[in-house]
Write an enzyme that holds these catalytic residues in place. Structure first.
Site, mmCIF file in Angstrom:
data_model
loop_
_atom_site.group_PDB
_atom_site.id
_atom_site.type_symbol
_atom_site.label_atom_id
_atom_site.label_comp_id
_atom_site.label_asym_id
_atom_site.label_seq_id
_atom_site.Cartn_x
_atom_site.Cartn_y
_atom_site.Cartn_z
ATOM 1 N N ASP A 1 44.819 43.885 33.575
ATOM 2 C CA ASP A 1 46.842 43.829 32.182
ATOM 3 C C ASP A 1 46.288 43.554 30.584
ATOM 4 O OD1 ASP A 1 46.948 40.920 32.424
ATOM 5 O OD2 ASP A 1 46.239 41.499 34.618
ATOM 6 N N ASP B 1 39.798 35.720 35.929
ATOM 7 C CA ASP B 1 41.369 35.818 35.731
ATOM 8 C C ASP B 1 41.245 36.601 37.033
ATOM 9 O OD1 ASP B 1 44.097 36.414 35.764
ATOM 10 O OD2 ASP B 1 43.894 37.431 33.473
#
Ligand code: SAM
Length: 284
Positions: A86, A155
């Site tokens: 993202d 992440d």
């Protein structure tokens, strides 16, 4: 007709957000990708029906997963992000002039494409010239990296589906090897609150503690994740997360943050008693 996104946080608890409209829906080789528009949380990204980020609260997660290790390792130059397609972690790191290279290893190119198009406030720094995107499985990528990074940021998605391998002892051991002698690894560490998440958190902690001499946990409040109480792991070869950290040096950089500050950095490592007990139970 009202449209709602609902995620089961446990078999008995659900979390719902009223949706204005669906902006994107796609099925990649790895997962289903959806992006919605909502009144309360702005746009939000889900993978296989699980909340990844919302425009309203993603700053908390991305600031805490990046500025804590960057403050603990002033002048860090080479950073590896596993997952994070993202672009939120990249956006925060792009503020540091000291950084020479950011390798982003994301398994799913479709996530990056969708975020570039529909979540520009998160993905906007993916074109920074220091960022090199590798569309690969992070588990395989770290097998071939030795003594190459100052900081590794994991992440990832949760410990099932494509993210499963990123919670294994093999992966953490390879991250240890991929780090330089004073390197730091941080990871999203799940939530302690509901039993199933708490078990995943303990399992991750046990495996990290088996690979790294320094292994601590810190917390943040993330409203759209299960229970809102979220943990991050801080593992390192030498550097402590708080002790000996030059907070004045970090403040002098003038990095702009909305959640993170140096007092909060220290406070985030003070955990509730029940969480301390869960961690102690699995430490070697
Ligand atoms: N903050 C989020 C959360 O915990 O809900 C994580 C967001 S980020 C979008 C997670 C990314 O990790 C996803 O884009 C997913 O494709 C990627 N990912 C999952 N497994 C991976 C793997 N084995 N290697 C590299 N990337 C992976």
């Amino acid at each position: 007709m009202e449209l709602w996104f609902t995620e089961n946080h446990t078999p008995n608890v659900r979390f719902s957000i009223k949706v204005n409209r669906q902006l994107y829906s796609g099925e990649s080789e790895f997962q289903r990708i959806d992006i919605f528009q909502s009144e309360e949380f702005g746009r939000f990204l889900t993978l296989d029906g699980y909340m990844m980020l919302t425009e309203k609260d993603e700053f908390i997660y991305h600031e805490m997963i990046t500025h804590v290790p960057m403050c603990a390792f002033p002048g860090a130059k080479d950073i590896l992000i596993i997952g994070g397609g993202d672009g939120g972690a990249v956006r925060e790191l792009a503020q540091y002039d000291s950084i020479r290279q950011i390798d982003l290893v994301e398994i799913d190119e479709e996530v990056v494409k969708a975020c570039r198009e529909y979540l520009p406030s998160t993905a906007g720094k993916l074109d920074d010239p220091r960022v090199h995107i590798h569309y690969e499985d992070g588990l395989k990528f770290v097998r071939h990296a030795h003594d190459a990074y100052d900081i590794i940021i994991v992440d990832s998605t949760d410990p099932f589906g494509p993210g499963e391998g990123l919670f294994t002892k093999e992966f953490y051991g390879n991250c240890f090897k991929a780090l330089r002698e004073d390197g730091i690894m941080v990871n999203q560490h799940e939530s302690p609150f509901y039993p199933e998440d708490g078990y995943a958190m303990q399992r991750a902690h046990k495996r990290i503690a088996e690979s790294f001499p320094i292994c601590r946990v810190y917390q943040a409040h993330i409203p759209t994740y299960p229970s809102g109480h979220w943990l991050f792991g801080f593992a390192s070869k030498k550097r402590g997360p708080v002790e000996g950290v030059d907070f004045t040096r970090w403040k002098a950089l003038g990095i702009r943050t909305r959640y993170y500050n140096t007092q909060l950095h220290t406070g985030a490592f003070a955990l509730p008693n029940y969480v301390e007990e869960m961690l102690k139970d699995v430490e070697p």
